[in-house]
Enzyme design. Sequence first.
Site, PDB file in Angstrom:
ATOM      1  N   GLY A  29       0.967  -1.323   0.181  1.00 16.82           N
ATOM      2  CA  GLY A  29       0.090   0.735   0.150  1.00 16.82           C
ATOM      3  C   GLY A  29       0.638   0.666   0.002  1.00 16.82           C
ATOM      4  O   GLY A  29       2.566   1.692   0.055  1.00 16.82           O
ATOM      5  N   ALA A  61      -8.575   4.478  -2.151  1.00 18.85           N
ATOM      6  CA  ALA A  61      -9.085   5.160  -1.289  1.00 18.85           C
ATOM      7  C   ALA A  61      -9.421   6.429  -2.326  1.00 18.85           C
ATOM      8  O   ALA A  61      -9.498   6.511  -3.239  1.00 18.85           O
ATOM      9  CB  ALA A  61      -7.717   5.951  -0.413  1.00 18.85           C
ATOM     10  N   GLY A  64      -9.072  11.339  -0.763  1.00 21.96           N
ATOM     11  CA  GLY A  64      -8.263  11.808  -0.858  1.00 21.96           C
ATOM     12  C   GLY A  64      -7.559  11.965   0.382  1.00 21.96           C
ATOM     13  O   GLY A  64      -7.118  11.037   0.870  1.00 21.96           O
ATOM     14  N   GLU A 128     -13.767  16.977   3.780  1.00 20.20           N
ATOM     15  CA  GLU A 128     -14.651  16.286   4.692  1.00 20.20           C
ATOM     16  C   GLU A 128     -14.476  16.476   6.290  1.00 20.20           C
ATOM     17  O   GLU A 128     -14.479  17.637   6.593  1.00 20.20           O
ATOM     18  CB  GLU A 128     -13.527  15.408   4.371  1.00 20.20           C
ATOM     19  CG  GLU A 128     -13.446  14.772   3.312  1.00 20.20           C
ATOM     20  CD  GLU A 128     -12.402  12.984   3.062  1.00 20.20           C
ATOM     21  OE1 GLU A 128     -11.576  13.446   3.838  1.00 20.20           O
ATOM     22  OE2 GLU A 128     -12.673  13.263   1.950  1.00 20.20           O
ATOM     23  N   ASP A 224      -2.506  -9.038   9.674  1.00 22.79           N
ATOM     24  CA  ASP A 224      -1.396  -9.759   9.148  1.00 22.79           C
ATOM     25  C   ASP A 224       0.037  -8.597  10.367  1.00 22.79           C
ATOM     26  O   ASP A 224       0.800  -9.763  11.144  1.00 22.79           O
ATOM     27  CB  ASP A 224      -1.345  -9.918   8.230  1.00 22.79           C
ATOM     28  CG  ASP A 224      -2.086 -10.670   7.580  1.00 22.79           C
ATOM     29  OD1 ASP A 224      -2.557 -11.912   7.512  1.00 22.79           O
ATOM     30  OD2 ASP A 224      -2.389 -10.438   5.832  1.00 22.79           O
ATOM     31  N   HIS A 245     -16.463   3.939   9.235  1.00 31.31           N
ATOM     32  CA  HIS A 245     -16.894   5.031   8.690  1.00 31.31           C
ATOM     33  C   HIS A 245     -18.374   5.189   8.311  1.00 31.31           C
ATOM     34  O   HIS A 245     -19.341   3.734   8.234  1.00 31.31           O
ATOM     35  CB  HIS A 245     -15.846   4.464   7.607  1.00 31.31           C
ATOM     36  CG  HIS A 245     -16.341   5.690   6.828  1.00 31.31           C
ATOM     37  ND1 HIS A 245     -17.707   6.368   5.850  1.00 31.31           N
ATOM     38  CD2 HIS A 245     -14.685   6.396   5.366  1.00 31.31           C
ATOM     39  CE1 HIS A 245     -17.106   6.955   4.039  1.00 31.31           C
ATOM     40  NE2 HIS A 245     -15.774   7.695   4.976  1.00 31.31           N
ATOM     41  N   ARG A 291     -15.405  12.094  12.384  1.00 35.05           N
ATOM     42  CA  ARG A 291     -16.267  10.766  11.686  1.00 35.05           C
ATOM     43  C   ARG A 291     -17.014   9.817  12.884  1.00 35.05           C
ATOM     44  O   ARG A 291     -18.076   9.104  13.015  1.00 35.05           O
ATOM     45  CB  ARG A 291     -14.983  10.066  11.267  1.00 35.05           C
ATOM     46  CG  ARG A 291     -15.583   9.299  10.734  1.00 35.05           C
ATOM     47  CD  ARG A 291     -14.073   8.407   9.614  1.00 35.05           C
ATOM     48  NE  ARG A 291     -13.944   8.953   8.412  1.00 35.05           N
ATOM     49  CZ  ARG A 291     -12.883   8.780   7.375  1.00 35.05           C
ATOM     50  NH1 ARG A 291     -11.919   8.240   7.468  1.00 35.05           N
ATOM     51  NH2 ARG A 291     -12.846   9.482   6.178  1.00 35.05           N
ATOM     52  N   HIS A 352     -13.753   0.584   9.396  1.00 33.70           N
ATOM     53  CA  HIS A 352     -12.799   1.183   7.641  1.00 33.70           C
ATOM     54  C   HIS A 352     -11.271   1.895   8.662  1.00 33.70           C
ATOM     55  O   HIS A 352     -10.854   1.255   7.201  1.00 33.70           O
ATOM     56  CB  HIS A 352     -13.414   2.864   7.715  1.00 33.70           C
ATOM     57  CG  HIS A 352     -12.664   3.232   6.525  1.00 33.70           C
ATOM     58  ND1 HIS A 352     -13.111   3.027   6.160  1.00 33.70           N
ATOM     59  CD2 HIS A 352     -12.047   4.768   7.346  1.00 33.70           C
ATOM     60  CE1 HIS A 352     -12.407   4.136   5.150  1.00 33.70           C
ATOM     61  NE2 HIS A 352     -11.926   4.642   6.243  1.00 33.70           N
ATOM     62  N   ARG A 387      -9.934   8.811  14.159  1.00 30.58           N
ATOM     63  CA  ARG A 387      -8.939  10.164  12.472  1.00 30.58           C
ATOM     64  C   ARG A 387      -9.230  10.558  12.466  1.00 30.58           C
ATOM     65  O   ARG A 387     -10.701  10.742  12.087  1.00 30.58           O
ATOM     66  CB  ARG A 387      -8.032   9.303  11.755  1.00 30.58           C
ATOM     67  CG  ARG A 387      -7.360   9.219  10.632  1.00 30.58           C
ATOM     68  CD  ARG A 387      -7.178   8.035   9.496  1.00 30.58           C
ATOM     69  NE  ARG A 387      -7.677   6.763   9.318  1.00 30.58           N
ATOM     70  CZ  ARG A 387      -8.975   7.422   8.383  1.00 30.58           C
ATOM     71  NH1 ARG A 387      -8.449   8.507   7.151  1.00 30.58           N
ATOM     72  NH2 ARG A 387      -9.226   6.293   7.395  1.00 30.58           N
TER      73      ARG A 387
HETATM   74  C1  SIN Z   1     -13.673   8.953   2.728  1.00 33.94           C
HETATM   75  O1  SIN Z   1     -13.228   8.947   1.301  1.00 33.94           O
HETATM   76  O2  SIN Z   1     -14.493   8.900   2.861  1.00 33.94           O
HETATM   77  C2  SIN Z   1     -12.546   8.250   3.332  1.00 33.94           C
HETATM   78  C3  SIN Z   1     -11.399   9.049   4.005  1.00 33.94           C
HETATM   79  C4  SIN Z   1     -10.266   7.828   4.447  1.00 33.94           C
HETATM   80  O3  SIN Z   1     -10.968   7.419   5.618  1.00 33.94           O
HETATM   81  O4  SIN Z   1     -10.311   9.686   5.386  1.00 33.94           O
END
Ligand code: SIN
Length: 536
Positions: A29, A61, A64, A128, A224, A245, A291, A352, A387
């Site tokens: 990743g 993702a 962004g 966001e 893992d 999420h 969130r 999430h 987060r």
């Molecule tokens: C999202 O696009 O909602 C996820 C972005 C994130 O997890 O920070």
Amino acid sequence: MPLHERYLVNVDLSTVPLLRTRCLVIGGGIAGLSAALAAARNGQVILASKAPLVESNSSYAQGGIAVALADDDTAELHIEDTLRAGGGLCDREAVRILVNEGRERCRELIDMGIEFDRVGGRIAFTREGAHSRRRIIHADGDATGKAVIGAMLAAVERNPNILVLENHFAIDLLHMDGACRGAFFLDTRYGRYIRAEAGFTVVAAGGPGQVYRETTNPSIATADGYAMCFRAGAELADMEFVQFHPTTLYLPGAPRFLISEAVRGEGAYLINQEGERFMPRYSEQAELSPRDVVSQSIFKELAATRDTCVYLDLRHLNPDTVARRFPTIKSVCANYGVNISTDPIPVRPAEHYMMGGVATDMNAATRVRNLYAAGETAFTGVHGANRLASNSLLEGLVFGHRAGMAEPVPVGDAGPAALQKRLPARGTSLDIDDICQSLKAVTWRNLGAFRNAERLAETVETLQSWSRYVLAEEFHMSPGFEVQNMLTTAWLITESALRRNESRGAHQRTDFPATDPAWTRHSRIAIDSDDKERSS
Ligand code: SIN
């Protein structure tokens, strides 16, 4: 059998082909790629991934990368937003590094040729939850991960110092005397084992999504990294903080496909079955609350209305803008008969992201010499109890890079005999799928957004009793190793959640609903020198 132990496959390590490298990176990743590209500046790198490299969580993702590059933004504002969302548990120094070096790393991505979306020739920033500014850069509308990972993979392919091993499952780290020497792999295409010895090893193996029944994560997210680092003696921190999420597609038969927070950032509302916009009843910031607040509010709304989902409503938004900004979401929803400009999208929260992980210092080093962790596997202290949206790709970039810049510490040679963990074989043909489904049912019921001591204690007992025979099984294929890793990680989460007698961020205890200032500290869990699990 203690939870940190697991039977290695019963092979003689001295007969297993050996590769040597300066740096071994486990995971393809964003954190693993960032580490590999950085390490390749100083020598040979092996980059191993259990799947084809394009198949990482980062590739999916959408929203962004949060980065303070807009004219009206500053590093200080990004730091403040991150700290506020984190519920008092972020490490300020780690956040400062994240935000400041994040700008540098994102400029490198732009120089690499990634075409972030633009408006009038200038980079476009979306918003966001819990961000005080429009701060999120994105590519191809809602396909940021694909664009970023695609460009980084091309850079890896061009780099003569990086040897890529795809479809190589890391069974375990090779370690002795508190130092990591590399890892032992199963090549899942040909059923062969290989041993990679490395000056230093970076574990960037993603998160624990598959531990839960409902998750936004792909099937490879089987925890893992946590389990292998735990077994090797690393300390893990804040494993109770699992982020849900708020909005994943909720239709029978459809995957729990993520509907990006950026959709709310561009003005979508959350409504209940009655068509009422309910978030303002729960929080002043409504749909753009942090969130944890949005997910928990949705769960409360569902409990109050006895419904199974709420809806994301984009009908008041310009359909052309919606189509341009969210082409992937539009197309996936259309596959299930939902036109996102005319139909409210049925959604509910799903697992999430893990805020905790393998504890590292500011250079991504764990307490095991020559063992580093980065990305979702790591706990750097940047996320606290919750987060901030779109800080995760940034963390992978910044701390992956830092891990890759490590210098190996000389620890002397250890021959295969010393690294060998030969254990009596035991094969009882366990039904792996049945264990997985049972695990997911327990975690979803008892380790979700709301927890209590009784259920957590019951879960610890259940997981320990399953572990007695599942961890004692000698597997030869990756699904068996994965289920062992998931079981160990579920136990790490439960133990940590049971210990934290308070509610904070993503960890809500119905029996301890208040935040306790005495718990403004990180929980820790590790194997002690007496070979016993210790948590604090
Ligand atoms: C999202 O696009 O909602 C996820 C972005 C994130 O997890 O920070």
